[in-house]
Scaffold this active site. Structure first.
Site, PDB file in Angstrom:
ATOM      1  N   HIS A 142      33.702  41.218  47.902  1.00 42.09           N
ATOM      2  CA  HIS A 142      32.698  40.812  46.922  1.00 42.09           C
ATOM      3  C   HIS A 142      31.414  40.432  47.655  1.00 42.09           C
ATOM      4  O   HIS A 142      31.458  39.916  48.759  1.00 42.09           O
ATOM      5  CB  HIS A 142      33.211  39.618  46.111  1.00 42.09           C
ATOM      6  CG  HIS A 142      32.321  39.240  44.976  1.00 42.09           C
ATOM      7  ND1 HIS A 142      31.172  38.488  45.160  1.00 42.09           N
ATOM      8  CD2 HIS A 142      32.393  39.516  43.653  1.00 42.09           C
ATOM      9  CE1 HIS A 142      30.585  38.311  43.986  1.00 42.09           C
ATOM     10  NE2 HIS A 142      31.301  38.928  43.056  1.00 42.09           N
ATOM     11  N   ASP A 163      32.246  41.669  35.456  1.00 39.81           N
ATOM     12  CA  ASP A 163      31.472  40.720  36.259  1.00 39.81           C
ATOM     13  C   ASP A 163      31.250  39.416  35.494  1.00 39.81           C
ATOM     14  O   ASP A 163      30.192  38.808  35.572  1.00 39.81           O
ATOM     15  CB  ASP A 163      30.144  41.308  36.728  1.00 39.81           C
ATOM     16  CG  ASP A 163      29.665  40.696  38.047  1.00 39.81           C
ATOM     17  OD1 ASP A 163      30.364  39.826  38.588  1.00 39.81           O
ATOM     18  OD2 ASP A 163      28.587  41.091  38.519  1.00 39.81           O
TER      19      ASP A 163
END
Length: 351
Positions: free
Chosen positions: A188, A314
């Site tokens: 990430h 997200d």
């Protein structure tokens, strides 16, 4: 776009969201302490100086949603037709913490908390193990604990750790643990380290708008070009945001990498068993987090293969119901859409 967003597969597939964040209060308090005492890097000051302290509706709503692993999150999933959320500790995890003992204890508690919430909602929540790469051997043990004892299905790392990247040989215990457990590594984004953030920060481009993707794409490239997939041919790595732009660059990446190998210009750039493009098609998956854009999704499916692209929302940073509808209405085959929204995630994360 007005169709109802229902859970339960009424469009022929479940929606499995693969990059969904949570936080603990302890974690956020540690960030704010570092911002205030001057030990935070420039990226953390920019990112968490805003999200952790701003009274703006965006900041306060995101903090509230990050901290909730119960009814509010489930209600938001229901409202947008998300059947399953694959959850991970929000960036930058504990990786900026300078006290290694504090970092390890904090991330272990966060993993335990996530496991408890996944057990409470086993059909809706799936967890990924978060680690403290500051201690690679401890992190390897935590990966094994996450897979064996906590029921987690992958491992999350928030890109660099105080400016260090996982291609450094000292992080090899992490990859051995991934190999032993057969679990994928999700890289990430984090804000770029101080060594590269300056011009981005000056222009307001250090975060999700640009800096995140540049920094994380570079991390993946560092791993590929050092030969991580030659050492661990079964390793699977996931990156978000439509591959952090790498699919668009693949032709040039291959050309210039091979030119660099032939020229022997860089000591670390050695011949690989396959091309960068080939590794991206066999060992890398990308998610659509923050990129609900048909041209990009179709392009990634074309150059990487339909099996290599997965849906993500997200949440809570980009919680937009019409972006779910945009995925539902993609001009792709029903088979490709089911792979995107459901079956690729089930295969990759062994759900």
């Amino acid at each position: 776009m007005t169709h109802a967003l229902n859970i339960g597969g009424d469009r022929g597939y479940l929606r499995i969201a693969t990059e969904e964040a949570f936080a603990t209060r302890e974690q956020i308090d540690a960030y704010l302490r570092m911002v205030r005492d001057g030990s935070a890097d420039r990226g953390m000051v920019s990112l968490w100086g805003f999200y952790g302290q701003s009274p703006s509706p965006r900041a306060t709503q995101i903090i509230d949603r990050l901290l909730d692993l119960g009814e509010r999150r489930l209600a938001d999933m229901d409202a947008t037709g998300i059947d399953v959320a694959i959850l991970s500790l929000t960036s930058p995890g504990v990786q900026p913490l300078l006290d290694m003992a504090e970092a390890k204890a904090m991330v272990a508690r966060a993993n335990d908390h996530l496991a408890d919430r996944c057990a409470a909602h086993p059909t809706r929540f799936v967890g990924m193990t978060s680690i403290a790469p500051q201690d690679p051997d401890w992190s390897a043990a935590e990966i094994r604990r996450g897979a064996r004892d906590l029921g987690f299905k992958g491992v999350m790392v928030n890109s660099h750790t105080q400016g260090e990247y996982l291609d450094d040989p000292k992080f090899d215990p992490i990859f051995r643990a991934l190999a032993d457990t057969g679990q994928p590594l999700y890289i990430h984004p984090s804000t770029p380290p101080d060594a590269m953030i300056g011009p981005m920060l000056d222009a307001g481009l250090d975060g999700a708008i640009f800096g995140f993707g540049v920094e994380t794409g570079m991390h993946l490239l560092r791993l590929i070009t050092i030969g991580i997939f030659d050492r661990y041919p079964d390793l699977q790595i996931v990156v978000g945001h439509m591959g952090e732009a790498l699919p668009y660059w693949l032709y040039r990446l291959d050309y210039m990498h091979q030119a660099g190998v032939r020229s022997q210009r860089y000591e670390r750039m050695k011949p690989l068993n396959k091309t960068i493009h080939d590794y991206m098609r066999s060992n890398v998956s990308v998610t659509t987090s923050g990129m609900a854009w048909e041209p990009a999704i179709q392009f990634a499916q074309k150059v990487l293969g339909e099996d290599r692209v997965l849906y993500a929302m997200d949440y809570p940073y980009q919680y937009v119901p019409d972006e779910v509808r945009a995925h539902d209405l993609l001009d792709i085959s029903d088979t490709a859409k089911r792979k995107l929204m459901q079956t690729n995630a089930q295969r990759l994360f062994a759900l």
